[in-house]
Design a protein around this motif. Structure first.
Motif, short mmCIF file in Angstrom:
data_model
loop_
_atom_site.label_atom_id
_atom_site.label_comp_id
_atom_site.label_asym_id
_atom_site.label_seq_id
_atom_site.Cartn_x
_atom_site.Cartn_y
_atom_site.Cartn_z
N LYS A 102 0.47 -1.06 0.17
CA LYS A 102 0.29 0.00 -0.14
C LYS A 102 0.93 1.38 -0.06
O LYS A 102 0.47 2.79 -0.09
CB LYS A 102 -1.14 0.62 1.18
CG LYS A 102 -0.18 -0.18 2.67
CD LYS A 102 -0.99 0.16 3.80
CE LYS A 102 -1.35 -0.24 5.57
NZ LYS A 102 -2.07 -0.30 6.31
N ASP A 103 1.95 1.38 0.10
CA ASP A 103 3.10 2.32 0.36
C ASP A 103 4.65 1.78 -0.50
O ASP A 103 5.01 0.72 0.44
CB ASP A 103 3.13 3.59 1.31
CG ASP A 103 3.50 2.58 2.27
OD1 ASP A 103 4.32 2.31 2.68
OD2 ASP A 103 2.12 1.85 3.96
N VAL A 104 5.20 2.54 -0.52
CA VAL A 104 6.77 1.99 -0.71
C VAL A 104 7.97 3.68 -0.20
O VAL A 104 6.79 4.61 -1.45
CB VAL A 104 7.09 1.61 -2.01
CG1 VAL A 104 6.63 2.34 -3.28
CG2 VAL A 104 8.31 1.04 -2.19
N ALA A 112 -2.07 7.36 -5.06
CA ALA A 112 -3.24 7.88 -4.12
C ALA A 112 -2.26 9.53 -3.87
O ALA A 112 -2.79 10.59 -4.41
CB ALA A 112 -3.48 7.49 -2.69
N LYS A 113 -1.49 9.26 -3.17
CA LYS A 113 -1.21 11.19 -2.75
C LYS A 113 1.26 10.58 -3.04
O LYS A 113 1.62 9.27 -2.68
CB LYS A 113 -0.69 11.55 -1.89
CG LYS A 113 -1.11 10.50 -0.66
CD LYS A 113 -1.83 11.59 0.64
CE LYS A 113 -1.54 10.94 2.27
NZ LYS A 113 -2.01 11.25 3.14
N ILE A 165 1.92 6.45 -1.68
CA ILE A 165 0.87 5.98 -1.34
C ILE A 165 -0.10 5.59 -2.27
O ILE A 165 -0.84 6.18 -3.19
CB ILE A 165 0.38 6.64 -0.10
CG1 ILE A 165 1.44 6.87 1.16
CG2 ILE A 165 -1.11 6.02 0.05
CD1 ILE A 165 0.20 8.70 2.37
N PHE A 166 -0.30 4.35 -2.10
CA PHE A 166 -1.17 3.81 -2.74
C PHE A 166 -2.82 3.50 -2.93
O PHE A 166 -3.24 3.49 -1.54
CB PHE A 166 -0.81 2.53 -4.34
CG PHE A 166 0.41 2.66 -3.98
CD1 PHE A 166 1.36 3.43 -4.98
CD2 PHE A 166 1.78 1.32 -3.69
CE1 PHE A 166 2.28 3.56 -5.39
CE2 PHE A 166 3.16 1.46 -4.01
CZ PHE A 166 3.52 2.58 -4.57
N LYS A 167 -3.35 3.56 -3.41
CA LYS A 167 -5.21 3.60 -3.66
C LYS A 167 -5.19 1.70 -2.24
O LYS A 167 -5.96 1.91 -1.99
CB LYS A 167 -5.15 3.95 -4.12
CG LYS A 167 -5.99 4.83 -4.94
CD LYS A 167 -6.40 5.94 -6.66
CE LYS A 167 -6.32 7.12 -6.40
NZ LYS A 167 -7.34 7.73 -7.25
#
Length: 616
Positions: free
Chosen positions: A118-120, A164-165, A177-179
């Protein structure tokens, strides 16, 4: 020294740690990005397809067609210049041998939870510099992606739709950050895109075309622009990343030059007279018959076939299924029998092409034979939703119709007539009429440079079926405008495919993209089974899952008769003036010419020979 740090399973309460996303999150920090595969070269000082001792110097000159007016390839405006990608670095650099593996470039390491993507977070190399000497910071990365998401063309914005942002954590830490929580392609996507300087764009409009040099951090900078005719780049002697493992033995040419020509014939003549040194031959007739001029006979030019383990380009005739009459799968299936590849290959292509049987041809992603047990298990929930023709197609041992190569295609046309008759079409006075009594007429949209002779046999066969075809050849701007607004019946398409399918497949075949101007779902496909298969590919956690779901997608695309796959060749053809050397080991996924170098002895000998010849 290369290393891998794996953090222990965290049981801290949410919010107590940067890495404590959940009680089960296992963040890892690695000097590579590898999505569900083990990298092969993490401990090497140079890539295996490089010669770390390759000499620097000389020029690599190539040709391009048409013209150019834009150095900013990422805004989707105008015609971007060849080679512009060498002005920029990305966060990490793709391996030319390993799908879904990237090694450090602007970022020296990356932190993520491979089981919950969900994020990296990328950790920038403090030594990273733009070519004006300014450091590359997380603010530059955030500016770049914020700009992509708001000012790039719609197709590219969709490519990043799961982002996402972007958050700045520190000067050298940037977090994406991913959706969704399982899109394994997104880390690779964000790691592979060019990074722009925030300061450079402070007073400039990103959406406008420009030939003004753009500040980048890549191995080359703009040297000379002859607007619309040629562009030359020079190697940046202060390139900050020249000693990284991915770059040792790479970017050996002092200059890269691209010369633009009106068409392939003029370009070929330019190559023969050594206006440039490296030529990719795309004309089969030339490859077979035209390489007999003096420089070839004198051994001054070499021919080279590059055998790659990458998918063949999707070359096809695209049906616009948004409107009548091509919204009828029976008609589309019948038209498939009118395409006579065997005669075309013999008469026009010296039997050098092969028929494409898959949207992922030349890879392990291609569906072959009947569905395996695992494929059937994936297909089963969708079968009831499919039309009888499509259901039959996905379960079949798929093979496009084969003709006897005589040019008459009689047997296949009889099959096409039966398909049409059985589905309610009738022929009166050599004209085909649909079930409502409307005459079936089609327009085939082509660019001016598309040779009509390749498609005339197909058009003649359609006429034999009672279908009147109007061939409409237009210039490139008009062609792009019409396909952008889905204003065509049939069109000729060439589309690159990837060995690591992901979110881009939604742009090609997804329902959302079907009615978006500027996207790539030209057929207008809106099929829930295809949408769900794309989602499964994006969420796949292993290469085995990617292969499974992609093969099912392949079956669905073929069975929908959305396009007629035409032909391709499993290698790329080059000719070059004999001044270049290549590493002994060739990369599998790219020609890799940026690892070539100039043999100064050969270059001097060739120059002397040509000077002597011209003085006679």
């Amino acid at each position: 020294m290369s290393f891998v740090i794996s953090l222990k399973r965290l049981s801290l309460f949410y919010g107590l740690s940067l890495f404590a996303h959940s009680a089960y999150a296992v963040m890892q920090t690695t000097p590579y990005l590898a999505m569900h595969v083990q990298p092969k070269y993490a401990k090497l000082n140079a890539m295996p397809y490089a010669n770390p001792n390759a000499p620097k110097g000389g020029i690599l000159s190539q040709s391009s067609l048409g013209t150019f007016d834009n150095l900013n390839s990422m805004n989707g405006k105008g015609s971007s210049t060849e080679g512009v990608n060498y002005l920029f670095d990305s966060l990490m650099d793709r391996s030319l041998n390993e799908p879904r593996v990237m090694y450090p470039l602007l970022a020296e390491k990356v932190s993520y939870d491979p089981k919950q993507l969900k994020d990296v977070t990328f950790h920038l190399n403090p030594k990273a510099r733009f070519n004006n000497g300014h450091p590359v910071t997380a603010e530059d990365v955030k500016f770049t992606f914020d700009t992509y998401q708001t000012k790039a063309n719609l197709g590219f914005q969709m490519y990043l739709s799961d982002l996402a942002k972007t958050e700045v954590l520190s000067k050298h830490q940037i977090k994406f950050i991913f959706k969704s929580k399982n899109n394994v392609e997104m880390p690779l996507i964000v790691a592979s895109l060019p990074i722009y300087s925030k300061l450079d764009w402070k007073n400039k409009d990103f959406t406008r075309v420009t030939l003004q040099p753009i500040v980048g951090s890549g191995p080359y900078i703009v040297d000379r622009v002859d607007a619309g005719r040629s562009i030359t780049y020079k190697r940046n002697p202060n390139y900050w990343a020249k000693d990284l493992p991915v770059n040792k033995g790479r970017y050996n040419f002092d200059q890269l030059k691209y010369i633009y020509y009106r068409n392939l014939d003029v370009s070929f003549e330019g190559f023969k007279s050594r206006q440039f040194n490296l030529y990719e031959e795309k004309n089969i007739r030339n490859w077979v018959t035209a390489y007999n001029f003096p420089a070839i006979r004198a051994g001054q030019i070499k021919k080279y076939k590059a055998h790659l383990g990458t998918p063949l380009d999707i070359q096809s005739l695209v049906f616009n299924i948004r409107r009548s009459p091509l919204n009828d799968i029976h008609l589309r299936k019948a038209l498939t029998y009118a395409y006579d590849f065997e005669w075309q290959n013999k008469a026009l292509f010296f039997n050098q092409n092969r028929r494409l049987q898959s949207y992922f041809d030349n890879t392990d992603l291609a569906a072959k034979g009947r569905p395996s047990a695992s494929e059937l298990k994936v297909l089963q929930p969708f079968l009831a939703q499919l039309s009888p023709i499509m259901r039959q197609g996905v379960l079949a041992d798929w093979l496009y119709p084969i003709s006897d190569a005589t040019g008459f295609n009689r047997q296949n046309l009889l099959i096409a007539q039966k398909i049409l008759k059985d589905s309610g079409y009738i022929i009166r006075h050599n004209q085909l009429y649909d079930r409502q009594g409307r005459a079936v007429q089609l327009e085939l949209l082509m660019q001016q440079e598309n040779p009509q002779r390749e498609l005339m046999p197909f058009v003649r066969n359609l006429n034999r079926l009672g279908i009147r075809v109007n061939i409409r050849q237009v210039d490139v701007p008009q062609y792009m405008e019409r396909i952008r607004h889905q204003d065509f019946d049939m069109m000729v398409l060439k589309l690159p495919q990837t060995l690591t399918p992901g979110q881009e497949q939604a742009q090609f075949w997804g329902s959302t993209a079907a009615n978006e101007s500027g996207n790539y779902n030209y057929s207008g496909i809106q099929n829930p089974a295809i949408d769900q298969m794309i989602a499964k590919i994006v969420a796949a956690k292993t290469r085995e899952e990617v292969i499974l779901y992609t093969r099912v997608l392949d079956r669905l695309l073929r069975a929908g008769y959305y396009q007629i796959l035409t032909y391709g060749k499993p290698e790329r053809w080059f000719a070059y003036w004999d001044i270049y050397q290549q590493p002994e080991i060739k990369p599998k996924l790219s020609v890799g010419w940026e690892y070539w170098w100039v043999d100064s002895t050969k270059a001097k000998k060739l120059d002397q020979s040509m000077t002597k010849h011209s003085s006679k």
